[in-house]
Enzyme design. Sequence first.
Site, short mmCIF file in Angstrom:
data_model
loop_
_atom_site.label_atom_id
_atom_site.label_comp_id
_atom_site.label_asym_id
_atom_site.label_seq_id
_atom_site.Cartn_x
_atom_site.Cartn_y
_atom_site.Cartn_z
N GLU A 96 -79.42 -5.91 -37.58
CA GLU A 96 -79.73 -4.86 -36.62
C GLU A 96 -78.81 -4.89 -35.41
OE1 GLU A 96 -83.80 -6.52 -36.65
OE2 GLU A 96 -83.57 -6.61 -34.48
N CYS A 151 -85.10 -9.62 -30.34
CA CYS A 151 -84.13 -10.12 -31.29
C CYS A 151 -84.72 -10.34 -32.68
CB CYS A 151 -83.66 -11.43 -30.69
SG CYS A 151 -82.26 -12.11 -31.44
N1 SAH Z 1 -77.68 -17.39 -30.90
C1 SAH Z 1 -77.22 -16.81 -29.69
C2 SAH Z 1 -77.28 -15.29 -29.65
C3 SAH Z 1 -78.49 -14.61 -30.20
S1 SAH Z 1 -80.00 -14.67 -29.26
C4 SAH Z 1 -77.93 -17.42 -28.51
O1 SAH Z 1 -78.84 -18.24 -28.73
O2 SAH Z 1 -77.58 -17.13 -27.39
C5 SAH Z 1 -79.67 -13.74 -27.82
C6 SAH Z 1 -80.63 -14.04 -26.68
O3 SAH Z 1 -81.91 -13.44 -26.93
C7 SAH Z 1 -80.86 -15.52 -26.52
O4 SAH Z 1 -80.82 -15.89 -25.18
C8 SAH Z 1 -82.25 -15.67 -27.11
O5 SAH Z 1 -82.84 -16.83 -26.68
C9 SAH Z 1 -82.92 -14.38 -26.64
N2 SAH Z 1 -84.18 -14.04 -27.31
C10 SAH Z 1 -84.58 -14.37 -28.55
N3 SAH Z 1 -85.82 -13.92 -28.79
C11 SAH Z 1 -86.23 -13.31 -27.67
C12 SAH Z 1 -87.44 -12.64 -27.31
N4 SAH Z 1 -88.45 -12.51 -28.15
N5 SAH Z 1 -87.52 -12.11 -26.05
C13 SAH Z 1 -86.48 -12.20 -25.20
N6 SAH Z 1 -85.32 -12.81 -25.50
C14 SAH Z 1 -85.19 -13.36 -26.72
#
Ligand code: SAH
Length: 339
Positions: free
Chosen positions: A88, A329
């Site tokens: 996505e 995400c």
């Molecule tokens: N693997 C990379 C990029 C993908 S996640 C990383 O960890 O940075 C991108 C961002 O979205 C990360 O900071 C992650 O922790 C955050 N994220 C994941 N799930 C989330 C949620 N439910 N609410 C808010 N942010 C979220």
Amino acid sequence: MNLYGVSKKELEKYLKEKKYPIYYAKEIYQWIYQKKIDSIFSASNLPNSLRKDLEQDFPMTSLEIIKEQKGKDVSKYLFRLSDKEHIEAVLMRHDYGLSLCISSQVGCNMGCCFCESGRRKKVRNLETYEMVCQILEIEKRIGKRISHVVMMGIGEPFDNYENVVKFIEIVNEDSGMNIGARHLTISTCGIVPKIYEFMNFPYQVNLAVSLHASFDEKRKELMPIAKVYPLKELMTALKKYVEKTNRRLTFEYILLDGINDQEEDARNLAHLLKGINCYVNLIPYNETTHLQYKRSKPLTIAKFYDILKKSNICVTIRREFGGTISAACGQLRSEKEEL
Ligand code: SAH
């Protein structure tokens, strides 16, 4: 190899080998990324023999958008890949332009326990063209140019390093999408050796680091990667990164109710980041149906913010786009696959 996964330099090398003038590389880039043709045979000023060669050696297969969900300033897209996997991307309308959040892998092996994407293990890395085509297909659909790209969708970009750096080279190319390096952001959970490698990458791309806890013990509970690369090692690498690149780092910090949002967490975070050229992006957690975490209360968020501000740390609370359309995400993918 897919044409959307070929860098301009590689294209020039190919042209040279085939005894064509190398300036055709620029024209090919303009045709596919600016005029956005769907078949190389529409590139009317290229010799027929070259078009035939390209057709044979570099297919132009792309991704298919199979679902679009629209919110106020946000649209979310679900793509089907050629092996029937799904990923996505999320488009956000800012006053400074259109910003697209793209995926870098199918599934993710990092296993952060608050994250929807990680509920499905990594199936494979995305090919370079599959990252490029997320931008291209959405630009085609909306008829507008995307000015900013963040790699914060499904996957860990530093676990797909080679394809990601090539992606940056391709979308940064003047005669192609021409997305400025400063308009590109890579977000990592903190894979230390790749941070060292990335400091030598000669593009002024932004780096964002998902921190989410200022105490090692808590970080290990939330993010398994912290067991491999504890905070001390991570911060040493990041200090070197700033020293070497002169760029400002972004730290992402999701606020989870009762878990990492206490005053001592904020004070320790201020201490950890003292003297580093950085800013902190506080992220109100997007709750999802599968995971038990709750977002912090508004007052707790405000207190956390104040502690950082008073310690002279640059801090913002992330503007929210996705809440109403399950844009946390990985959520759209899970809904589709019911996993
Ligand atoms: N693997 C990379 C990029 C993908 S996640 C990383 O960890 O940075 C991108 C961002 O979205 C990360 O900071 C992650 O922790 C955050 N994220 C994941 N799930 C989330 C949620 N439910 N609410 C808010 N942010 C979220």
